[in-house]
Enzyme design. Structure first.
Site, short mmCIF file in Angstrom:
data_model
loop_
_atom_site.label_atom_id
_atom_site.label_comp_id
_atom_site.label_asym_id
_atom_site.label_seq_id
_atom_site.Cartn_x
_atom_site.Cartn_y
_atom_site.Cartn_z
N GLY A 209 -23.78 -24.77 37.71
CA GLY A 209 -24.54 -25.59 39.09
C GLY A 209 -24.72 -24.59 40.17
O GLY A 209 -24.70 -23.21 39.96
N PRO A 211 -25.14 -22.63 43.81
CA PRO A 211 -24.27 -22.18 44.67
C PRO A 211 -23.59 -22.94 45.51
O PRO A 211 -24.31 -23.98 46.13
CB PRO A 211 -24.75 -20.99 45.42
N GLY A 212 -22.23 -22.80 45.84
CA GLY A 212 -21.53 -23.62 47.04
C GLY A 212 -21.49 -24.98 46.73
O GLY A 212 -20.92 -25.79 47.49
N HIS A 434 -42.57 -40.75 42.66
CA HIS A 434 -43.00 -39.66 41.62
C HIS A 434 -41.97 -39.83 40.42
O HIS A 434 -42.27 -40.00 39.22
CB HIS A 434 -42.96 -38.39 42.19
N GLU A 435 -40.79 -39.83 40.86
CA GLU A 435 -39.71 -40.07 39.72
C GLU A 435 -39.73 -41.40 39.14
O GLU A 435 -39.43 -41.22 38.02
CB GLU A 435 -38.15 -39.89 40.32
P1 ADP Z 1 -19.26 -22.08 44.42
O1 ADP Z 1 -18.25 -21.29 43.68
O2 ADP Z 1 -19.99 -23.16 43.48
O3 ADP Z 1 -20.49 -21.07 44.78
P2 ADP Z 1 -17.34 -22.43 46.34
O4 ADP Z 1 -16.20 -23.07 45.57
O5 ADP Z 1 -17.10 -21.18 46.42
O6 ADP Z 1 -18.79 -22.58 45.75
O7 ADP Z 1 -17.55 -23.14 47.61
C1 ADP Z 1 -17.45 -22.64 48.89
C2 ADP Z 1 -16.86 -23.70 49.96
O8 ADP Z 1 -17.30 -24.67 49.93
C3 ADP Z 1 -15.37 -24.04 49.38
O9 ADP Z 1 -14.18 -22.96 49.64
C4 ADP Z 1 -15.16 -25.28 50.23
O10 ADP Z 1 -14.54 -25.05 51.31
C5 ADP Z 1 -16.55 -25.99 50.07
N1 ADP Z 1 -16.91 -26.78 49.27
C6 ADP Z 1 -17.98 -26.61 48.18
N2 ADP Z 1 -17.90 -27.53 47.42
C7 ADP Z 1 -17.00 -28.44 47.94
C8 ADP Z 1 -16.68 -29.79 47.41
N3 ADP Z 1 -17.43 -30.49 46.01
N4 ADP Z 1 -15.78 -30.48 47.79
C9 ADP Z 1 -14.93 -29.98 48.95
N5 ADP Z 1 -15.36 -28.56 49.34
C10 ADP Z 1 -16.31 -27.97 48.84
#
Ligand code: ADP
Length: 631
Positions: A209, A211-212, A434-435
């Site tokens: 997925g 990032p973030g 579009h979709e």
């Molecule tokens: P990734 O590893 O996918 O890049 P992270 O797990 O490091 O993302 O996410 C960074 C921060 O963003 C987490 O520590 C959390 O605080 C917040 N976060 C991201 N996704 C979620 C989610 N689905 N639910 C709650 N908090 C989230």
């Protein structure tokens, strides 16, 4: 996550102590060579002067040692020292000469070696050497990060405790991923239940997925739920300048993990080591270090016996397509879990989680904020709430109000512009139509796929929205009609834009590329054109060492090349007209579904099928073109 980190400062302190001792010894040795030795205060004169003084009978007595002659003058001239010294030279006549001139002389007894200094000179240097060696060896074992420690893995270990444990409740908006990972928690908690039946516990799960979206957080939650230790390391930390260092680190990591089993290893950015090896074939020799690290990882994953004390490797990547096929085969990362950006309700839940951590005004409407943040990942939302709290604090407010959140969105969006996509209202409308265009056309044409989901949550690197088609059965052969259906579906998006907005946008670039590719393959590879006949006009498989992936064309005459181009064009045009016809006759459905998707962002399952089943086929039109008009 404030989990406990096991860290050890002891080696560093020891390092300082030994360093201090070494520096002290060095300074002492240096100083001692500069210290004045006894006897150095006596003025030195040339040997010739000494001989002259002896000849003049001015010397009273002399004391001769191996490296100096000290002598005393009988009547020193005023201001002249009475005690002088000179350096002896090899002179066999000296005793006779001294005797002749009445000098009282004596020689020093032979030097007795100083036991203490001998011992010191023999023992101290090897002792220092051994000390230095021992010091490095101990650091090596103690987990320091020194010159010899590059074979140690740099993984951090977290042991969840009551206070800092992350649970699934803290991760929101990724329900399918959570469901799949619940199973892993069970494997870790009750491995015996599976071992009894002879079932092998999976070793690797790949979280895919952008990032973030919470991949790291999810893995920590798995560790928290199962109450097992959690090793975290990034793929890029394995890779070093030295070939073999990465592999040694992988080995070390698994060794440590096995000691703490059952546990979880989380490898972030798996693509840093797991890139497809065939991708580097263009360069002779490939990337040795990365390949060795990858091989070691594969070996370790194959190697451990996960029966009663499982070590499960969770890995995250946002480029699953670049991963080596060997990583994805059964027994390794054979489970893939999609961790996508959250949809409307997911965003709402995440906002609620983070909203509880700050003082929100009761008037705040999180639903409204969730609706305005399409395309935000979990991390962006967490950041958004924090940003709003900062704004409220700056304005000296006691609580965070709606306006703070609204302003925070603008700030985050401005900061994110490049990173994630947040659609303006009119863009969102275009993407929606579009979709839905793709979906309706895809539903009406043959091609063996069922439209399963429409989403306008921006996703991946380039898609603003997507229509997911699932094959209804495994297909190995495609008929001409199927391929034409695929082209028509690909053009459905652009056709919808033309019909509804009367203009076209750049959003269809990828669709057009793929549609044209299929059309070209139909004509030049599969021999599906009636005008050009069953001939293959391109050569299979380009030379991968030269980086060619497209098949080059056979040498054809200009006339044939023109015919190929014309046929491809005709195919795409026909499909375009077909798509337009389908959408024209289903205008109401196009409107209805688009409005629904603008409200909900995602439509799938039963609801989507009911809506699509209301679509009707267009009046048959006279399709011109060579494919239809069989001679
Ligand atoms: P990734 O590893 O996918 O890049 P992270 O797990 O490091 O993302 O996410 C960074 C921060 O963003 C987490 O520590 C959390 O605080 C917040 N976060 C991201 N996704 C979620 C989610 N689905 N639910 C709650 N908090 C989230």
């Amino acid at each position: 996550m404030p989990l406990q980190r096991q860290d050890n400062n002891e080696p560093r302190q020891r390092f300082r102590l030994v360093n201090l001792i070494l520096i002290g010894v060095g300074v002492l040795l240096l100083l001692s060579s500069f210290l004045p030795r006894p006897g150095m205060q006596v003025p030195r004169v040339p040997y010739s002067l000494f001989i002259d003084q002896v000849s003049d009978e001015r010397v009273a007595r002399a004391y001769i040692t191996q490296d100096q002659i000290r002598y005393e003058l009988k009547q020193p001239v005023a201001g002249e020292p009475s005690l002088l010294a000179t350096t002896p030279i090899f002179d066999m006549d000296l005793p006779q000469r001294l005797e002749r001139h009445g000098v009282e002389f004596a020689a020093a007894p032979p030097k007795r070696p100083n036991v203490f200094s001998t011992i010191l000179s023999w023992v101290v240097p090897p002792l220092i050497f051994i000390l230095v060696l021992q010091f490095f060896a101990r650091r090596q074992m103690g987990g320091g990060q020194g010159a010899l420690s590059f074979t140690r893995s740099k993984a951090k270990v977290y042991v969840p405790d009551e206070k800092s444990r992350v649970t699934f409740a803290e991760v929101a908006g990724v329900d399918e991923a959570k469901q799949e990972l619940t199973e892993i928690v069970d494997f870790l908690k009750k491995p015996q239940r599976y071992a009894v039946l002879g079932a092998k516990i999976p070793r690797g799960v790949l979280l895919v997925g952008p990032p973030g979206t919470g991949k790291t957080l999810l893995s920590k939650a798995v560790a928290g739920e199962a109450d097992v230790p959690f090793f975290i390391i990034s793929g890029s930390e394995f890779v070093e300048l030295f070939v073999g260092a990465g592999a040694a680190r992988v080995r070390d990591l698994f060794e440590q993990a096995k000691k703490k089993a059952p546990c979880i290893i989380f490898i972030d950015e798996l693509d840093a080591i797991g890139k497809s090896r065939s991708g580097s074939m263009g360069v002779v020799g490939g990337n040795d270090e990365r390949e060795q690290t990858l091989n070691q990882l594969l070996t370790e994953m194959d190697g451990f016996n996960a029966s009663d004390k499982p070590v499960i490797v969770l890995a995250a990547t946002n480029q699953p397509e670049t991963l080596d096929a060997a990583l994805l085969r059964p027994g390794r990362f054979d489970r893939q879990v999609l961790v996508d950006r959250p949809d409307l309700s997911g965003r709402r839940t995440i906002l609620d989680i983070y909203g509880k951590k700050v003082k929100l005004d009761p008037s705040v409407d999180m639903g409204n904020i969730a609706a305005a943040t399409s395309g935000f990942a979990g991390a962006d939302l967490a950041n958004l709430v924090n940003e709003a709290a900062l704004l409220a604090a700056r304005a000296d407010r006691k609580t965070v109000i709606q306006a703070d959140l609204q302003e925070a969105i603008e700030r985050v969006v401005a900061g994110l512009e490049k990173r994630s996509r947040v659609l303006a209202e009119d863009e969102k409308r275009i993407v929606a139509y579009h979709e839905v265009g793709h979906a309706i056309v895809g539903h009406m044409v043959p091609g063996g796929s069922k439209v399963a989901k429409i989403s306008i949550v921006p996703r991946g690197m380039s898609a603003l929205g997507y229509t997911l088609q699932l094959p209804t059965e495994d297909r190995f052969l495609n008929s001409k009609e199927d391929l034409q259906g695929q082209i028509t579906t690909l053009l459905g998006g652009r056709s919808a834009e033309e019909i509804v907005f009367g203009k076209v946008t750049t959003g269809a670039a990828n669709d057009l590329q793929r549609a044209t590719d299929i059309a070209e393959q139909m004509v030049s590879t599969y021999g599906m054109s009636t005008v050009l006949g069953p001939l293959a006009y391109d050569r299979q498989a380009g030379n991968r060492f030269l980086g060619q992936t497209n098949s080059p064309r056979r040498s054809v005459s200009d006339a044939t090349a023109q015919s190929i181009d014309r046929e491809v064009r005709q195919l795409v045009d026909d499909s375009h007209n077909h798509a337009l016809a389908i959408l024209e006759s289903n205008r109401e459905s196009l409107e209805l579904i688009s409005q629904k998707i603008l409200e909900k962002e995602v439509i799938e399952g039963e609801e989507l099928q009911t809506l699509l089943n209301q679509c009707k086929a267009p009046e048959p039109v006279q399709v011109k073109g060579s494919l239809a008009a069989l001679p």
